[in-house]
Design a protein around this motif. Sequence first.
Motif, PDB file in Angstrom:
ATOM      1  N   VAL A  72      35.605 -10.754 -20.287  1.00 48.42           N
ATOM      2  CA  VAL A  72      37.050 -10.605 -20.192  1.00 48.42           C
ATOM      3  C   VAL A  72      37.546 -11.328 -18.948  1.00 48.42           C
ATOM      4  O   VAL A  72      37.013 -11.128 -17.852  1.00 48.42           O
ATOM      5  N   THR A  73      38.536 -12.170 -19.132  1.00 46.81           N
ATOM      6  CA  THR A  73      39.231 -12.810 -18.014  1.00 46.81           C
ATOM      7  C   THR A  73      40.621 -12.204 -17.924  1.00 46.81           C
ATOM      8  O   THR A  73      41.380 -12.221 -18.903  1.00 46.81           O
ATOM      9  N   ALA A  74      40.946 -11.628 -16.766  1.00 47.11           N
ATOM     10  CA  ALA A  74      42.213 -10.922 -16.607  1.00 47.11           C
ATOM     11  C   ALA A  74      42.589 -10.910 -15.125  1.00 47.11           C
ATOM     12  O   ALA A  74      41.729 -11.079 -14.254  1.00 47.11           O
ATOM     13  N   PRO A  75      43.868 -10.676 -14.827  1.00 44.76           N
ATOM     14  CA  PRO A  75      44.303 -10.637 -13.425  1.00 44.76           C
ATOM     15  C   PRO A  75      43.810  -9.393 -12.711  1.00 44.76           C
ATOM     16  O   PRO A  75      43.539  -8.356 -13.340  1.00 44.76           O
ATOM     17  N   LEU A  76      43.730  -9.492 -11.396  1.00 48.91           N
ATOM     18  CA  LEU A  76      43.229  -8.374 -10.597  1.00 48.91           C
ATOM     19  C   LEU A  76      44.062  -7.115 -10.787  1.00 48.91           C
ATOM     20  O   LEU A  76      43.526  -6.008 -10.732  1.00 48.91           O
ATOM     21  N   TYR A  77      45.370  -7.260 -11.028  1.00 46.87           N
ATOM     22  CA  TYR A  77      46.191  -6.065 -11.203  1.00 46.87           C
ATOM     23  C   TYR A  77      45.818  -5.318 -12.483  1.00 46.87           C
ATOM     24  O   TYR A  77      45.965  -4.092 -12.550  1.00 46.87           O
ATOM     25  N   TRP A  78      45.295  -6.022 -13.504  1.00 47.15           N
ATOM     26  CA  TRP A  78      44.822  -5.332 -14.711  1.00 47.15           C
ATOM     27  C   TRP A  78      43.459  -4.698 -14.465  1.00 47.15           C
ATOM     28  O   TRP A  78      43.210  -3.568 -14.895  1.00 47.15           O
ATOM     29  N   TRP A  79      42.579  -5.415 -13.767  1.00 46.16           N
ATOM     30  CA  TRP A  79      41.251  -4.857 -13.480  1.00 46.16           C
ATOM     31  C   TRP A  79      41.364  -3.559 -12.685  1.00 46.16           C
ATOM     32  O   TRP A  79      40.566  -2.635 -12.867  1.00 46.16           O
ATOM     33  N   LYS A  80      42.348  -3.475 -11.823  1.00 44.71           N
ATOM     34  CA  LYS A  80      42.540  -2.246 -11.043  1.00 44.71           C
ATOM     35  C   LYS A  80      42.775  -1.054 -11.970  1.00 44.71           C
ATOM     36  O   LYS A  80      42.286   0.052 -11.721  1.00 44.71           O
ATOM     37  N   GLU A  81      43.488  -1.256 -13.059  1.00 48.12           N
ATOM     38  CA  GLU A  81      43.723  -0.184 -14.025  1.00 48.12           C
ATOM     39  C   GLU A  81      42.507   0.037 -14.916  1.00 48.12           C
ATOM     40  O   GLU A  81      42.165   1.178 -15.237  1.00 48.12           O
ATOM     41  N   TYR A  82      41.842  -1.041 -15.313  1.00 47.00           N
ATOM     42  CA  TYR A  82      40.653  -0.886 -16.163  1.00 47.00           C
ATOM     43  C   TYR A  82      39.578  -0.072 -15.451  1.00 47.00           C
ATOM     44  O   TYR A  82      38.828   0.681 -16.090  1.00 47.00           O
ATOM     45  N   ASP A  83      39.509  -0.206 -14.137  1.00 47.49           N
ATOM     46  CA  ASP A  83      38.463   0.495 -13.382  1.00 47.49           C
ATOM     47  C   ASP A  83      38.617   2.009 -13.428  1.00 47.49           C
ATOM     48  O   ASP A  83      37.752   2.741 -12.937  1.00 47.49           O
ATOM     49  N   THR A  84      39.705   2.500 -14.032  1.00 44.44           N
ATOM     50  CA  THR A  84      39.828   3.928 -14.306  1.00 44.44           C
ATOM     51  C   THR A  84      38.702   4.401 -15.219  1.00 44.44           C
ATOM     52  O   THR A  84      38.229   5.537 -15.115  1.00 44.44           O
ATOM     53  N   TYR A  85      38.246   3.495 -16.102  1.00 45.50           N
ATOM     54  CA  TYR A  85      37.251   3.869 -17.108  1.00 45.50           C
ATOM     55  C   TYR A  85      35.852   3.625 -16.556  1.00 45.50           C
ATOM     56  O   TYR A  85      35.307   2.538 -16.665  1.00 45.50           O
ATOM     57  N   LYS A  86      35.295   4.662 -15.971  1.00 46.50           N
ATOM     58  CA  LYS A  86      33.990   4.570 -15.321  1.00 46.50           C
ATOM     59  C   LYS A  86      32.867   5.169 -16.159  1.00 46.50           C
ATOM     60  O   LYS A  86      31.692   4.954 -15.862  1.00 46.50           O
ATOM     61  N   VAL A  87      33.217   5.950 -17.208  1.00 42.90           N
ATOM     62  CA  VAL A  87      32.203   6.612 -18.022  1.00 42.90           C
ATOM     63  C   VAL A  87      31.693   5.646 -19.080  1.00 42.90           C
ATOM     64  O   VAL A  87      32.460   5.087 -19.856  1.00 42.90           O
ATOM     65  N   ALA A  88      30.371   5.424 -19.082  1.00 42.05           N
ATOM     66  CA  ALA A  88      29.711   4.570 -20.081  1.00 42.05           C
ATOM     67  C   ALA A  88      30.223   3.140 -20.053  1.00 42.05           C
ATOM     68  O   ALA A  88      30.292   2.471 -21.072  1.00 42.05           O
ATOM     69  N   LEU A 153      45.401 -13.767  -1.189  1.00 44.87           N
ATOM     70  CA  LEU A 153      45.190 -13.896  -2.630  1.00 44.87           C
ATOM     71  C   LEU A 153      46.043 -12.887  -3.403  1.00 44.87           C
ATOM     72  O   LEU A 153      45.890 -11.684  -3.239  1.00 44.87           O
ATOM     73  N   PRO A 154      46.917 -13.348  -4.300  1.00 47.78           N
ATOM     74  CA  PRO A 154      47.770 -12.426  -5.065  1.00 47.78           C
ATOM     75  C   PRO A 154      46.966 -11.635  -6.105  1.00 47.78           C
ATOM     76  O   PRO A 154      45.901 -12.078  -6.558  1.00 47.78           O
ATOM     77  N   SER A 155      47.498 -10.494  -6.497  1.00 44.48           N
ATOM     78  CA  SER A 155      46.826  -9.675  -7.516  1.00 44.48           C
ATOM     79  C   SER A 155      46.919 -10.306  -8.898  1.00 44.48           C
ATOM     80  O   SER A 155      46.290  -9.812  -9.839  1.00 44.48           O
ATOM     81  N   SER A 156      47.659 -11.379  -9.033  1.00 50.42           N
ATOM     82  CA  SER A 156      47.723 -12.103 -10.308  1.00 50.42           C
ATOM     83  C   SER A 156      46.536 -13.048 -10.493  1.00 50.42           C
ATOM     84  O   SER A 156      46.427 -13.698 -11.540  1.00 50.42           O
ATOM     85  N   TYR A 157      45.643 -13.117  -9.506  1.00 46.77           N
ATOM     86  CA  TYR A 157      44.468 -13.986  -9.613  1.00 46.77           C
ATOM     87  C   TYR A 157      43.576 -13.519 -10.755  1.00 46.77           C
ATOM     88  O   TYR A 157      43.261 -12.335 -10.874  1.00 46.77           O
ATOM     89  N   ASN A 158      43.173 -14.444 -11.607  1.00 51.14           N
ATOM     90  CA  ASN A 158      42.364 -14.113 -12.777  1.00 51.14           C
ATOM     91  C   ASN A 158      40.880 -14.066 -12.423  1.00 51.14           C
ATOM     92  O   ASN A 158      40.351 -14.996 -11.820  1.00 51.14           O
ATOM     93  N   GLN A 159      40.238 -12.994 -12.833  1.00 48.91           N
ATOM     94  CA  GLN A 159      38.799 -12.817 -12.600  1.00 48.91           C
ATOM     95  C   GLN A 159      38.101 -12.568 -13.932  1.00 48.91           C
ATOM     96  O   GLN A 159      38.626 -11.857 -14.793  1.00 48.91           O
ATOM     97  N   MET A 160      36.928 -13.156 -14.100  1.00 52.23           N
ATOM     98  CA  MET A 160      36.132 -12.931 -15.307  1.00 52.23           C
ATOM     99  C   MET A 160      35.040 -11.916 -15.023  1.00 52.23           C
ATOM    100  O   MET A 160      34.360 -12.005 -14.004  1.00 52.23           O
ATOM    101  N   ARG A 161      34.897 -10.946 -15.927  1.00 52.87           N
ATOM    102  CA  ARG A 161      33.820  -9.962 -15.842  1.00 52.87           C
ATOM    103  C   ARG A 161      33.137  -9.848 -17.201  1.00 52.87           C
ATOM    104  O   ARG A 161      33.793  -9.928 -18.245  1.00 52.87           O
TER     105      ARG A 161
END
Length: 210
Positions: A72-88, A153-161
């Motif tokens: 998944v390639t997405a901006p850091l501001y989205w990854w911050k919300e995705y990191d809510t899901y830590k189970v499994a 670096l803005p939170s709109s920077y795209n990161q791939m995970r």
Amino acid sequence: MLQVERTSVMNFENAIRGARNPMNSWGRMDSGYDASGNFVLGENDRSLAIRLARAGSDHRKYLRMIYISCDVTAPLYWWKEYDTYKVATVANSTSTMHKIHSKPFQLDDFSHDHMTPETLSSLETIVEKLEEIRLRYQRTQSKEDWYDMIQLLPSSYNQMRTLSLNYETAIHIYHARRNHKLAEWHTFCDWIETLPYAKELITFGIEKEE
């Protein structure tokens, strides 16, 4: 902006066999693989899988055994919300700490699809400044220059995970985020809908608006 690539879904066969363990009903298994190597649920297994999925998390433990992997390639501001899901879930990301200086900064490294023209102009200025600092850092290897890049670096920077999650986690994400204000969540939920048997096992109970 959000992009999902290289999706793999694994362990369907073992998960369905495990779902039959409580009643020792393995003899009713009627699933198999098609000519393309895709796992296809038979009528008996499909009926059982759907009943258990709708019976609640205590009864659908087999869904925790169906694994999803993707990039998944997405901006850091989205990854911050995705990191809510830590189970499994597991994620390996590209590193902003070690590799942020390894390529030139470009406007398309940032999510800007919903920016107004005036704000986009400001982002272009920031990108130019980041590139100036990056080039200086390559000459100096200065910790001060490195911090300038990281902290500007803005939170709109795209990161791939590369992500790993399971069908049970996909249920929680889909039902909680499908109407979220961030467009990236809509894209992610649209991708969930494309997973094998998503309508039967993940997105059930949701009536989509046409």
